[in-house]
Design a protein around this motif. Structure first.
Motif, PDB file in Angstrom:
ATOM      1  N   ASP A  97       0.824  -1.211   0.000  1.00  0.00           N
ATOM      2  CA  ASP A  97       0.000   0.000   0.000  1.00  0.00           C
ATOM      3  C   ASP A  97       0.857   1.259   0.000  1.00  0.00           C
ATOM      4  OD1 ASP A  97      -2.541  -1.211  -0.083  1.00  0.00           O
ATOM      5  OD2 ASP A  97      -2.302  -1.789   2.011  1.00  0.00           O
ATOM      6  N   GLU A 100      -2.642  -1.546  -9.547  1.00  0.00           N
ATOM      7  CA  GLU A 100      -3.579  -1.483  -8.418  1.00  0.00           C
ATOM      8  C   GLU A 100      -4.717  -2.503  -8.590  1.00  0.00           C
ATOM      9  OE1 GLU A 100      -5.236   2.406  -7.852  1.00  0.00           O
ATOM     10  OE2 GLU A 100      -5.527   2.066  -5.687  1.00  0.00           O
ATOM     11  N   LEU A 157       2.095   1.684  -3.539  1.00  0.00           N
ATOM     12  CA  LEU A 157       0.988   2.147  -4.385  1.00  0.00           C
ATOM     13  C   LEU A 157       0.706   3.627  -4.138  1.00  0.00           C
ATOM     14  CD1 LEU A 157      -1.668  -0.744  -4.472  1.00  0.00           C
ATOM     15  CD2 LEU A 157      -0.347   0.163  -6.403  1.00  0.00           C
TER      16      LEU A 157
END
Lengths: 462, 462
Positions: free
Chosen positions: A247, A274, A250
């Motif tokens: 995360d 994603e 990302l």
């Protein structure tokens, strides 16, 4: 008959063969891999070892490898056919060196008989004249899956690949591993956004791909040799080292997207990544099994999106044990049709050899036999044959020893092959419908009624 | 990239490939054959596809066949290595055309690592430049077992072969078959006893071996062309037609032994045959599965004792579906050691092709998937992925359909591939933790709680 002292009977260099215990390990791995592939609905195909040379070369570059063409050797009574043999010139054929071009040819040959998306697995031998000095094999088995769509293919197929990799390596119990995921559009887009010239992007990605092997300094030098400015090189090095949880990476990528709005390809890559990560999570893959690694690119130029590598934790020197990615142009090449695909590949022969050497995998016993019925006296052979057949019907693998030799020698023969049990029947036991069952692992010996023998062995094998 | 309209992407002539449903049938047969082989304690090996040419030619005659030598095609950047490639001259290598010479080489290479008697199975691809006009394959899979002893090998290994053949063909359910057993010493001994010259015996046996194909008159003519007297020919024809039950034939042979006492080889052959038959019976092979057929000889000159052929009743034109025999000189050739062996071979690729054509075997569904989880609405994808994974964990093979298309189209896609079940989950079902299960074979549709879905599918699959 030729004299043996003149014949070199060793295997040709680079063409390996396994001992039985290694081959049994390979079959176990093949069975496991196949079970997982089929569990996800992949169907088996096998293309011929031999294809037309023009088909094998259709992708263009054969890289650094020798392709093995066929050179027909006619028997003395068929020399006249030489010109008709049709194995040379435009009819030249050769051994396949991968399973990707043959997949494209297979789909072209059977387009109307197949259903799409076409999800197939293939575990054939491929042949590549790799440089001998690299200690590489020239014949090896590759276990590949690919899903191919017509015109379009959901990114969720990309998401399935890490789930499949996870199940395979969890099942064969080789320790912790990490699937590193990236998207080539992110790399390409980033290179564009920092001003690397379009025509140099592929070679720059190739340089990045060597980071693990050659280290950061060498990568910097190579990039600068390509004419990338020092400042840009620094940005690239910084970029490919972005790390953190999935995360976190990302988030950083999405932040970079907003700060470089002109880089459409970069943003598309981030969105794709994603979506894939979201799918991987929905498929229940443990968080500790995958990560985003912006430095992986896969050398092969045909990848256009998602790419994967898999590292065995603590054995990173083995290199990637399962790799693959998404491609757009490859499979449709014989049909002039857009057929996107995504796939992964396990180089099984090399993997087994290296995992055995590293002590990560143990070879199997030299025989699948679980029981040896020994020969105490030749006149009881009808009893031995009958008992052997009864055990076989109970799905126990049995060798009947036909040669009458001292009992100790027979136990040794069983033990050498890793057979766990011997069944011993002398004339007294035969009359009493009994047998002695010897467990060679514990040296324990028990008397069992013949009618209970199969059950007793199965109980002890379980 | 090369233009597709210039590339002939068809398979090279004689190099077959299966559609998925055919390949799945092949895998089922391979699994079944392997299970029986292992049940009798045979262990797997696989020798390289490529051997040194001098090894492949060590047996002498390559018969009528083309051997495929390798012709390395160097990439442009490696042309300088041409002389070092070592693929020609004394280093020439070629594709194996059977598994017998490679077995001999394997044993020579690993003599001290193997246990004897060495019982191995091998199911590799072999390559033979058969004449195209015969419609034969140039690449095909052969399923072979052989047991090899050092110096000696019990005749009971010969007796096991019919038991193994019986179990395999009973398991795959292809109808009634008959294993025809003979012993080459009986033929050789008989030919000697009726006065055929020693150096003509092999060619005369070769002529006898064609009886099934060419008929009695042609055999007579050919024997007479070899210089066999008409009277002797008549005796031979009479002899090879001896029939009756196994015991009747054995009785006639034993009677002939007493009437030709000088023919030692004949008598030895009869004794061997009787021992083998006795073993076959002790192993419980049904009497209707085997017979003695004095006309079968196997063309290959290396057989020296027991020989087998297997005929599918009602489909005799298919020829022998499993053949083999005992040999003395073959396996030890690289070691100058006597290593007797006995083995059988199933030419699987050819057998499958012919049994499918004859309607004896049906191809499988095009995919191993048993369930398709259909896509009713993209936003339920997390549910579809979760349900798919749960079913997979219950060992059900599942395809998740990622493309959102009309339901009827999705059913069609499943049906075309032979998938029996579709799982349908709309938003109502998702909320209620339920699914509709559609059986595409009966068109029946039932509602099932998600937690019971795997059990319900397994119940219906059983």
């Amino acid at each position: 008959m030729a004299k043996s002292d003149k014949i070199n009977f060793s295997t040709p260099s680079g063409f390996p063969e396994f001992l039985p215990g290694e081959k049994r390990l390979e079959l176990y791995l093949l069975d496991t891999i196949r079970r997982v592939f089929e569990n996800y609905g992949f169907t088996p195909i096998e293309t011929p070892a031999v294809e037309r040379l023009e088909v094998l070369q259709a992708k263009g570059n054969q890289g650094d490898n020798i392709i093995y063409g066929l050179n027909p050797i006619l028997p003395p009574n068929r020399q006249a056919e030489k010109d008709k043999a049709g194995e040379t010139g435009s009819e030249a054929r050769a051994l396949k060196f991968d399973q990707t071009v043959p997949l494209a040819a297979y789909i072209a040959r059977h387009l109307n008989e197949l259903s799409f998306p076409f999800a197939r697995y293939q575990m054939d031998m491929v042949f590549r004249g790799e440089r001998a000095k690299d200690g590489r094999f020239r014949q090896f088995r590759q276990c590949d899956i690919d899903v191919v769509g017509r015109r379009e293919l959901s990114l969720l197929y990309d998401a399935q690949m890490p789930a499949i990799i996870t199940e395979i390596f969890d099942a064969v119990n080789i320790g912790d591993f990490l699937i590193r995921i990236n998207n080539r559009k992110i790399l390409t887009g980033f290179f564009k956004s920092v001003g690397v010239e379009e025509e140099k992007i592929k070679s720059c990605i190739g340089i990045i791909d060597t980071l693990d092997k050659v280290g950061e300094n060498k990568v910097k030098n190579e990039l600068e040799k390509e004419g990338v400015l020092a400042d840009t090189t620094q940005k690239i090095i910084y970029f490919i080292h972005i790390d953190g949880t999935v995360d976190e990476v990302l988030d950083k990528l999405k932040y970079l997207t907003t700060s470089t709005p002109e880089a459409e390809e970069f943003a598309l890559g981030v969105t794709e990544l994603e979506t894939v990560i979201c799918g991987v999570r929905n498929l229940g893959v443990s968080e500790n099994r995958f990560c985003i690694d912006l430095s992986i690119a896969r050398g092969l130029n045909y990848y256009t999106g998602t790419v994967y590598e898999t590292t065995l934790i603590g054995h990173e020197a083995l290199g990637s044990i399962c790799s693959g990615g998404r491609y757009e142009e490859l499979v449709g090449m014989f049909l002039d049709e857009k057929m996107p695909g995504v796939g992964i590949s396990i180089g099984l022969t090399r993997l087994i050899s290296r995992l055995i050497k590293a002590g990560i995998l143990n070879t199997f016993a030299a025989t699948p036999a679980q029981v040896m019925v020994v020969n105490m006296q030749n006149d009881l052979m009808p009893v031995y044959l009958n008992v052997s057949q009864k055990l076989r019907q109970a799905k126990i693998n049995v060798i009947t020893n036909f040669e009458q030799r001292p009992l100790g020698k027979q136990f040794q023969l069983a033990e050498k092959q890793g057979i766990p049990f011997c069944v011993i029947i002398g004339s007294e036991e035969a009359t009493a419908q009994k047998a002695s069952l010897k467990d060679l692992r514990t040296r324990e010996q028990v008397e069992v009624a013949l009618e209970d023998l199969a059950e007793e062995i199965k109980r002890r094998l379980a």
